[in-house]
Scaffold this motif. Structure first.
Motif, PDB file in Angstrom:
ATOM      1  N   MET A   1       1.101  -1.514  -0.257  1.00  0.00           N
ATOM      2  CA  MET A   1      -0.254  -0.284  -0.010  1.00  0.00           C
ATOM      3  C   MET A   1       0.627   1.509   0.048  1.00  0.00           C
ATOM      4  O   MET A   1       0.281   2.590  -0.414  1.00  0.00           O
ATOM      5  CB  MET A   1      -0.841   0.070   0.945  1.00  0.00           C
ATOM      6  N   ASP A   2       2.238   1.301   0.176  1.00  0.00           N
ATOM      7  CA  ASP A   2       3.082   1.903  -0.215  1.00  0.00           C
ATOM      8  C   ASP A   2       2.878   3.214  -0.943  1.00  0.00           C
ATOM      9  O   ASP A   2       3.026   3.096  -2.342  1.00  0.00           O
ATOM     10  CB  ASP A   2       4.751   1.761  -0.027  1.00  0.00           C
ATOM     11  N   ALA A   3       2.395   4.833  -0.419  1.00  0.00           N
ATOM     12  CA  ALA A   3       2.467   5.831  -0.920  1.00  0.00           C
ATOM     13  C   ALA A   3       2.983   6.134  -2.507  1.00  0.00           C
ATOM     14  O   ALA A   3       2.994   6.757  -3.428  1.00  0.00           O
ATOM     15  CB  ALA A   3       1.641   7.365  -0.356  1.00  0.00           C
ATOM     16  N   ARG A   4       4.535   5.660  -2.463  1.00  0.00           N
ATOM     17  CA  ARG A   4       5.378   5.558  -3.255  1.00  0.00           C
ATOM     18  C   ARG A   4       5.121   4.811  -4.725  1.00  0.00           C
ATOM     19  O   ARG A   4       5.960   5.282  -5.599  1.00  0.00           O
ATOM     20  CB  ARG A   4       6.948   5.803  -2.737  1.00  0.00           C
ATOM     21  N   LEU A   5       4.040   3.926  -4.393  1.00  0.00           N
ATOM     22  CA  LEU A   5       3.732   2.766  -5.472  1.00  0.00           C
ATOM     23  C   LEU A   5       2.398   3.278  -6.608  1.00  0.00           C
ATOM     24  O   LEU A   5       1.548   3.079  -6.170  1.00  0.00           O
ATOM     25  CB  LEU A   5       3.679   1.476  -5.186  1.00  0.00           C
ATOM     26  N   ASP A   6       2.688   4.041  -7.710  1.00  0.00           N
ATOM     27  CA  ASP A   6       2.233   4.391  -8.333  1.00  0.00           C
ATOM     28  C   ASP A   6       2.171   3.010  -9.601  1.00  0.00           C
ATOM     29  O   ASP A   6       2.820   3.448 -10.642  1.00  0.00           O
ATOM     30  CB  ASP A   6       2.054   5.882  -8.918  1.00  0.00           C
TER      31      ASP A   6
ATOM     32  N   THR B   1      -6.144  -4.376  -8.894  1.00  0.00           N
ATOM     33  CA  THR B   1      -5.453  -4.426  -7.717  1.00  0.00           C
ATOM     34  C   THR B   1      -5.714  -4.915  -6.535  1.00  0.00           C
ATOM     35  O   THR B   1      -6.796  -3.929  -6.124  1.00  0.00           O
ATOM     36  CB  THR B   1      -5.372  -2.821  -8.340  1.00  0.00           C
ATOM     37  N   ILE B   2      -4.697  -5.000  -5.831  1.00  0.00           N
ATOM     38  CA  ILE B   2      -5.095  -5.525  -4.646  1.00  0.00           C
ATOM     39  C   ILE B   2      -3.616  -5.487  -3.618  1.00  0.00           C
ATOM     40  O   ILE B   2      -2.170  -5.165  -3.504  1.00  0.00           O
ATOM     41  CB  ILE B   2      -4.998  -7.103  -4.270  1.00  0.00           C
ATOM     42  N   ARG B   3      -4.179  -4.304  -2.707  1.00  0.00           N
ATOM     43  CA  ARG B   3      -3.081  -3.792  -1.663  1.00  0.00           C
ATOM     44  C   ARG B   3      -3.494  -3.420   0.148  1.00  0.00           C
ATOM     45  O   ARG B   3      -3.994  -3.603   0.435  1.00  0.00           O
ATOM     46  CB  ARG B   3      -3.013  -2.060  -1.957  1.00  0.00           C
ATOM     47  N   ASN B   4      -2.344  -4.032   0.106  1.00  0.00           N
ATOM     48  CA  ASN B   4      -2.408  -3.795   2.208  1.00  0.00           C
ATOM     49  C   ASN B   4      -1.089  -4.018   2.024  1.00  0.00           C
ATOM     50  O   ASN B   4       0.341  -3.428   1.660  1.00  0.00           O
ATOM     51  CB  ASN B   4      -2.612  -4.822   2.022  1.00  0.00           C
ATOM     52  N   ALA B   5       0.037  -3.695   4.100  1.00  0.00           N
ATOM     53  CA  ALA B   5       0.721  -3.309   4.052  1.00  0.00           C
ATOM     54  C   ALA B   5       1.562  -4.756   3.812  1.00  0.00           C
ATOM     55  O   ALA B   5       1.822  -5.826   4.554  1.00  0.00           O
ATOM     56  CB  ALA B   5       0.313  -3.363   5.244  1.00  0.00           C
ATOM     57  N   GLY B   6       2.841  -4.595   3.183  1.00  0.00           N
ATOM     58  CA  GLY B   6       3.496  -5.084   2.455  1.00  0.00           C
ATOM     59  C   GLY B   6       2.997  -5.979   1.441  1.00  0.00           C
ATOM     60  O   GLY B   6       4.142  -6.766   0.546  1.00  0.00           O
TER      61      GLY B   6
ATOM     62  N   GLY C   1      12.756  -0.764   0.622  1.00  0.00           N
ATOM     63  CA  GLY C   1      12.671  -0.193   2.352  1.00  0.00           C
ATOM     64  C   GLY C   1      11.566   0.249   2.467  1.00  0.00           C
ATOM     65  O   GLY C   1      10.700   1.145   2.430  1.00  0.00           O
ATOM     66  N   CYS C   2      11.019  -0.908   2.159  1.00  0.00           N
ATOM     67  CA  CYS C   2       9.049  -1.404   3.033  1.00  0.00           C
ATOM     68  C   CYS C   2       8.967  -0.707   4.587  1.00  0.00           C
ATOM     69  O   CYS C   2      10.299  -1.371   5.295  1.00  0.00           O
ATOM     70  CB  CYS C   2       8.918  -2.146   2.620  1.00  0.00           C
ATOM     71  N   GLY C   3       8.353  -0.678   5.521  1.00  0.00           N
ATOM     72  CA  GLY C   3       7.787  -0.131   6.279  1.00  0.00           C
ATOM     73  C   GLY C   3       8.088  -1.448   7.416  1.00  0.00           C
ATOM     74  O   GLY C   3       8.352  -1.763   8.510  1.00  0.00           O
ATOM     75  N   MET C   4       7.640  -2.418   6.848  1.00  0.00           N
ATOM     76  CA  MET C   4       7.675  -3.852   7.155  1.00  0.00           C
ATOM     77  C   MET C   4       8.390  -4.861   7.825  1.00  0.00           C
ATOM     78  O   MET C   4       8.539  -5.361   8.011  1.00  0.00           O
ATOM     79  CB  MET C   4       6.070  -4.858   6.195  1.00  0.00           C
ATOM     80  N   GLU C   5       9.596  -3.902   7.264  1.00  0.00           N
ATOM     81  CA  GLU C   5      11.300  -4.235   7.484  1.00  0.00           C
ATOM     82  C   GLU C   5      11.234  -4.227   8.975  1.00  0.00           C
ATOM     83  O   GLU C   5      12.384  -4.928   9.466  1.00  0.00           O
ATOM     84  CB  GLU C   5      12.189  -4.191   6.443  1.00  0.00           C
TER      85      GLU C   5
ATOM     86  N   VAL D   1       1.428  -9.882  12.167  1.00  0.00           N
ATOM     87  CA  VAL D   1       1.495  -8.822  11.495  1.00  0.00           C
ATOM     88  C   VAL D   1       1.760  -8.938  10.104  1.00  0.00           C
ATOM     89  O   VAL D   1       2.023  -7.721   8.702  1.00  0.00           O
ATOM     90  CB  VAL D   1       2.815  -7.627  12.342  1.00  0.00           C
ATOM     91  N   GLU D   2       2.777 -10.203   9.794  1.00  0.00           N
ATOM     92  CA  GLU D   2       3.833 -10.444   9.000  1.00  0.00           C
ATOM     93  C   GLU D   2       4.880  -9.327   8.218  1.00  0.00           C
ATOM     94  O   GLU D   2       5.064  -9.126   6.954  1.00  0.00           O
ATOM     95  CB  GLU D   2       2.336 -10.393   7.814  1.00  0.00           C
ATOM     96  N   ALA D   3       5.605  -8.976   8.986  1.00  0.00           N
ATOM     97  CA  ALA D   3       6.542  -8.442   9.195  1.00  0.00           C
ATOM     98  C   ALA D   3       7.743  -9.410   8.280  1.00  0.00           C
ATOM     99  O   ALA D   3       7.953 -10.204   8.220  1.00  0.00           O
ATOM    100  CB  ALA D   3       7.129  -7.371  10.139  1.00  0.00           C
ATOM    101  N   PHE D   4       8.510  -8.980   8.174  1.00  0.00           N
ATOM    102  CA  PHE D   4      10.026  -9.154   6.638  1.00  0.00           C
ATOM    103  C   PHE D   4      10.988  -8.897   7.156  1.00  0.00           C
ATOM    104  O   PHE D   4      11.134  -7.986   7.705  1.00  0.00           O
ATOM    105  CB  PHE D   4       9.415 -10.073   6.020  1.00  0.00           C
TER     106      PHE D   4
END
Length: 182
Positions: A55-60, A74-79, A109-113, A135-138
């Motif tokens: 869902m990162d706002a930098r991805l158009d 288009t399916i978006r979520n955190a990570g 640079g994903c926040g999930m990292e 959370v599905e962090a990685f």
């Protein structure tokens, strides 16, 4: 740096919290609707592809992939993680709306990292209830793309798993790097 998405700010650059951002979006929609004409499409994507991304706002995604309105789901979520809900959406996309290909896109640079599953514990302490969702962090974006591809390929609900490809989008260059599933 200013972008077209820059929100109006208050003191010390804080985003105004009085509904100003939502009001701005509603006003933009009114301008959009004034010139809108029904393109005559249905819900089936023209290219028969579903894209799962962060869902990162930098991805158009539409610009980055050269897509037009109606080309894809288009399916978006955190990570951009393949969760049960993503499988649900992909299953509907395939079985009811005809998609055949799946593209998975994570990014640098994903926040999930930078978070951990400890996030759930912190939420529980704050609100008094533990979230039911992981959370599905990685830590390794390439490995997480591989895991997401594996989750798609092994889902019993998906009919079309032979054209599943995964990528990492570089937020500095705009380029996709394909991830080998093995």
């Amino acid at each position: 740096m200013t972008t077209s998405a820059a929100a109006p700010t208050g003191p010390e650059g804080a985003i105004a919290g009085d509904g100003a951002v939502t009001d701005r979006l509603v006003e933009a929609n009114q301008r959009y609707a004034a010139e809108f004409s029904d393109p005559g499409m249905d819900a089936r994507p023209v290219l028969r592809v579903a894209v799962v991304a962060c869902m990162d706002a930098r991805l158009d995604l539409h610009k980055a992939l050269g897509l037009q309105l109606g080309d894809c789901h288009t399916i978006r979520n955190a990570g951009g993680v393949v969760t049960d809900d993503v499988i649900r959406s992909l299953t509907i996309s395939q079985r009811a709306l005809g998609t055949r290909s799946i593209v998975l896109i994570h990014h640098t640079g994903c926040g999930m990292e930078s978070i951990t599953e400890e996030f759930r514990h912190e939420l529980e302490l704050e609100v008094g209830q533990r979230p039911a969702w992981p959370v599905e962090a990685f830590r390794d974006v390439d490995q997480d793309v591989r895991q997401s591809m594996q989750r798609v390929r092994t889902s019993p609900f998906l009919l079309h798993t032979q054209d599943v490809r995964g990528f990492v989008f570089d937020v500095k260059t705009g380029r996709l790097r394909e991830i080998d599933p093995a």
